[in-house]
Scaffold this active site. Structure first.
Site, PDB file in Angstrom:
ATOM      1  N   ARG A   9       0.861  -1.180   0.000  1.00  0.00           N
ATOM      2  CA  ARG A   9       0.000   0.000   0.000  1.00  0.00           C
ATOM      3  C   ARG A   9       0.893   1.224   0.000  1.00  0.00           C
ATOM      4  O   ARG A   9       2.073   1.166   0.345  1.00  0.00           O
ATOM      5  CB  ARG A   9      -0.933   0.001   1.214  1.00  0.00           C
ATOM      6  CG  ARG A   9      -0.215  -0.048   2.554  1.00  0.00           C
ATOM      7  CD  ARG A   9      -1.192  -0.128   3.715  1.00  0.00           C
ATOM      8  NE  ARG A   9      -1.990   1.085   3.821  1.00  0.00           N
ATOM      9  CZ  ARG A   9      -1.586   2.184   4.457  1.00  0.00           C
ATOM     10  NH1 ARG A   9      -0.386   2.235   5.010  1.00  0.00           N
ATOM     11  NH2 ARG A   9      -2.361   3.237   4.541  1.00  0.00           N
TER      12      ARG A   9
ATOM     13  N   ARG B 209      -3.117  10.770   1.145  1.00  0.00           N
ATOM     14  CA  ARG B 209      -3.968  11.565   2.025  1.00  0.00           C
ATOM     15  C   ARG B 209      -4.620  12.691   1.240  1.00  0.00           C
ATOM     16  O   ARG B 209      -3.932  13.432   0.527  1.00  0.00           O
ATOM     17  CB  ARG B 209      -3.148  12.147   3.177  1.00  0.00           C
ATOM     18  CG  ARG B 209      -2.526  11.076   4.064  1.00  0.00           C
ATOM     19  CD  ARG B 209      -1.750  11.702   5.196  1.00  0.00           C
ATOM     20  NE  ARG B 209      -0.982  10.687   5.900  1.00  0.00           N
ATOM     21  CZ  ARG B 209       0.093  10.951   6.630  1.00  0.00           C
ATOM     22  NH1 ARG B 209       0.501  12.208   6.749  1.00  0.00           N
ATOM     23  NH2 ARG B 209       0.733   9.977   7.246  1.00  0.00           N
TER      24      ARG B 209
ATOM     25  N   ARG C 143      20.259  -4.735   2.220  1.00  0.00           N
ATOM     26  CA  ARG C 143      20.757  -3.565   1.495  1.00  0.00           C
ATOM     27  C   ARG C 143      21.557  -2.752   2.495  1.00  0.00           C
ATOM     28  O   ARG C 143      21.238  -2.711   3.689  1.00  0.00           O
ATOM     29  CB  ARG C 143      19.614  -2.724   0.941  1.00  0.00           C
ATOM     30  CG  ARG C 143      18.895  -3.359  -0.222  1.00  0.00           C
ATOM     31  CD  ARG C 143      19.726  -3.449  -1.475  1.00  0.00           C
ATOM     32  NE  ARG C 143      20.002  -2.132  -2.039  1.00  0.00           N
ATOM     33  CZ  ARG C 143      20.803  -1.932  -3.085  1.00  0.00           C
ATOM     34  NH1 ARG C 143      21.424  -2.950  -3.650  1.00  0.00           N
ATOM     35  NH2 ARG C 143      20.991  -0.714  -3.556  1.00  0.00           N
TER      36      ARG C 143
ATOM     37  N   ARG D 101      18.833  10.498  -0.895  1.00  0.00           N
ATOM     38  CA  ARG D 101      18.354  11.660  -0.154  1.00  0.00           C
ATOM     39  C   ARG D 101      19.509  12.429   0.450  1.00  0.00           C
ATOM     40  O   ARG D 101      20.624  11.912   0.575  1.00  0.00           O
ATOM     41  CB  ARG D 101      17.352  11.255   0.929  1.00  0.00           C
ATOM     42  CG  ARG D 101      17.862  10.311   1.997  1.00  0.00           C
ATOM     43  CD  ARG D 101      16.748   9.984   2.989  1.00  0.00           C
ATOM     44  NE  ARG D 101      17.193   9.060   4.022  1.00  0.00           N
ATOM     45  CZ  ARG D 101      16.471   8.718   5.086  1.00  0.00           C
ATOM     46  NH1 ARG D 101      15.267   9.231   5.247  1.00  0.00           N
ATOM     47  NH2 ARG D 101      16.925   7.867   5.977  1.00  0.00           N
TER      48      ARG D 101
ATOM     49  N   GLU E  89      23.009  10.301   1.080  1.00  0.00           N
ATOM     50  CA  GLU E  89      22.782   8.897   1.393  1.00  0.00           C
ATOM     51  C   GLU E  89      22.697   8.086   0.104  1.00  0.00           C
ATOM     52  O   GLU E  89      21.880   8.383  -0.766  1.00  0.00           O
ATOM     53  CB  GLU E  89      21.484   8.776   2.193  1.00  0.00           C
ATOM     54  CG  GLU E  89      21.242   7.437   2.830  1.00  0.00           C
ATOM     55  CD  GLU E  89      20.075   7.475   3.792  1.00  0.00           C
ATOM     56  OE1 GLU E  89      19.176   6.625   3.638  1.00  0.00           O
ATOM     57  OE2 GLU E  89      20.030   8.366   4.674  1.00  0.00           O
TER      58      GLU E  89
ATOM     59  N   TYR F 171      12.815  -5.242   9.769  1.00  0.00           N
ATOM     60  CA  TYR F 171      12.927  -3.795   9.935  1.00  0.00           C
ATOM     61  C   TYR F 171      11.968  -3.350  11.029  1.00  0.00           C
ATOM     62  O   TYR F 171      10.782  -3.655  10.996  1.00  0.00           O
ATOM     63  CB  TYR F 171      12.605  -3.058   8.629  1.00  0.00           C
ATOM     64  CG  TYR F 171      12.690  -1.560   8.795  1.00  0.00           C
ATOM     65  CD1 TYR F 171      13.919  -0.915   8.743  1.00  0.00           C
ATOM     66  CD2 TYR F 171      11.548  -0.805   9.045  1.00  0.00           C
ATOM     67  CE1 TYR F 171      14.006   0.453   8.929  1.00  0.00           C
ATOM     68  CE2 TYR F 171      11.631   0.564   9.232  1.00  0.00           C
ATOM     69  CZ  TYR F 171      12.867   1.188   9.172  1.00  0.00           C
ATOM     70  OH  TYR F 171      12.955   2.540   9.372  1.00  0.00           O
TER      71      TYR F 171
ATOM     72  N   ASP G 160      10.647   0.038  13.391  1.00  0.00           N
ATOM     73  CA  ASP G 160      10.669   1.432  13.828  1.00  0.00           C
ATOM     74  C   ASP G 160      11.101   1.457  15.291  1.00  0.00           C
ATOM     75  O   ASP G 160      10.943   0.466  16.023  1.00  0.00           O
ATOM     76  CB  ASP G 160       9.285   2.070  13.678  1.00  0.00           C
ATOM     77  CG  ASP G 160       8.949   2.382  12.229  1.00  0.00           C
ATOM     78  OD1 ASP G 160       9.875   2.681  11.451  1.00  0.00           O
ATOM     79  OD2 ASP G 160       7.751   2.317  11.869  1.00  0.00           O
TER      80      ASP G 160
END
Length: 370
Positions: A173, A177, A250, A281, A301, A349, A351
């Site tokens: 997904r 917004r 990665r 970025r 980066e 991964y 958060d």
């Protein structure tokens, strides 16, 4: 060596620091070791030109979990930083995540209804019933314009291969917004610890023995004998000496420089979404703390192919690696005195708020049973 500690914590990152703090609070003795020369793991920050530099990439703490938020606020005061990155596509600037500001810039639409119709029009023109790759999946979700300008180039740089060769599941997904809101996370609580993450970790492990520049796996049997239990936060395949093969990641390379200007790009994070720009970025660290310093520090980066010995960043959670991880996970059941936790030990991964939550859960579980 004879047993001296209740816990040996392998890794001085967020997971290890929280576990050590909770164990110490419960009256247990801990030793933390880390092969790096600093604490904090990948959230390590160091001061350069009076600016807290995120050494291993941008880390913005965000959560909807009030318990987690209150927990980390014991160790640091958090500022009101809100993550609002922008995308630079060949000099065109777009807001992220995709919102009404993005759609207005892209198509000139003004109302949510106009934006929905435009996206649906673009989706319908190229819709694939059963998407077989990331390109088809992304176009199915947001249409061609957003895919070409804001997804394709960035994703191909991030993964080092064309989108039509990447599996569709990478993009299940995409956040879309229909409001003029540039808040990327849209979380109840968000910010960055004033003074940097290193100071926060340092306060967590205050009074706990720490030994840096120490690779646990080089003398594993020696370190195992020093404590009753081991909390291991390193790569799970390395722990088992890669007996089933190497899990893939990665990696990221940073080019950091000090610039003699007070403001380089006007935002903490700018993603470069065209394919031609080699970096993904640019981070301007002072904006994380609303800095007013006369100079600035920026980090470019680059996403790079990973090989054994490089710093692992993002697990490649495709079918092959997921099946390989399950073999290693099954092996953890044979290690009764070892607790495996964190992004490397769980090949996932996370958060930061998830790391806090799961480290607290595991600490409570283990300490309750001792």
């Amino acid at each position: 060596m004879t047993i001296k500690y209740d816990f040996l914590i392998v890794g001085a990152g967020l997971y290890g620091a929280i576990f050590a703090h909770e164990a110490t609070k419960a009256g247990k003795t801990c030793l933390i070791i880390d092969k790096r020369n600093h604490i904090g793991g990948n959230i390590y920050t160091e001061k350069i030109e009076d600016i807290q530099v995120h050494k291993y990439g941008a880390h913005i703490f965000h959560t909807n979990n009030q318990e987690v938020w209150e927990y980390v606020n014991q160790f640091a005061e958090f500022n009101r930083y809100t993550n609002s990155p922008v995308a630079n596509y060949r000099g065109e600037i777009y807001n992220l995540p995709f919102n009404m500001n993005t759609f207005n810039k892209m198509w000139g639409v003004v109302t949510p209804d106009e934006a929905r119709k435009k996206i649906e029009e673009q989706r319908s023109a190229n819709y694939v019933e059963h998407p077989q790759n990331l390109e088809e999946q992304a176009i199915n979700l947001v249409g061609m314009d957003i895919y070409e300008k804001l997804i394709r180039g960035y994703t191909e740089k991030q993964w080092g291969r064309p989108c039509h060769e990447l599996p569709a599941f990478i993009i299940r997904r995409l956040p879309v917004r229909f409001t003029y809101d540039n808040n990327y996370f849209n979380a109840d609580y968000q910010g960055i610890p004033i003074g940097g993450y290193t100071a926060m970790i340092d306060k967590m492990i205050e009074g706990i023995d720490v030994k840096l520049n120490t690779d646990y796996l080089v003398e594993k049997s020696k370190w195992d004998r020093i404590a009753n239990k081991v909390v291991y936060t390193g790569p799970i395949d390395a722990y088992f000496d890669y007996m089933f093969g190497v899990l893939e990641y990665r990696s990221v390379r940073f080019e950091t420089e000090i610039l003699n200007t007070p403001n380089f790009q006007g935002n903490a994070v700018v993603n470069y979404t065209d394919r031609e720009t080699p970096y993904t970025r640019v981070i301007e660290h002072k904006h994380f703390e609303f800095g007013k310093q006369p100079k600035t520090v920026v980090s470019r980066e680059y996403s790079v192919e990973w090989k054994l010995g490089d710093e692992p960043y993002y697990p490649v959670n495709d079918r092959k690696n997921s099946e390989l991880y399950q073999k290693y996970k099954a092996m953890t059941e044979t290690q009764s005195n070892v607790i495996f936790g964190g992004r490397l030990a769980e090949y996932k991964y996370y958060d930061m708020d998830n790391v806090v939550e799961f480290a607290l859960q595991k600490a409570k579980e283990v300490l309750r049973n001792m």
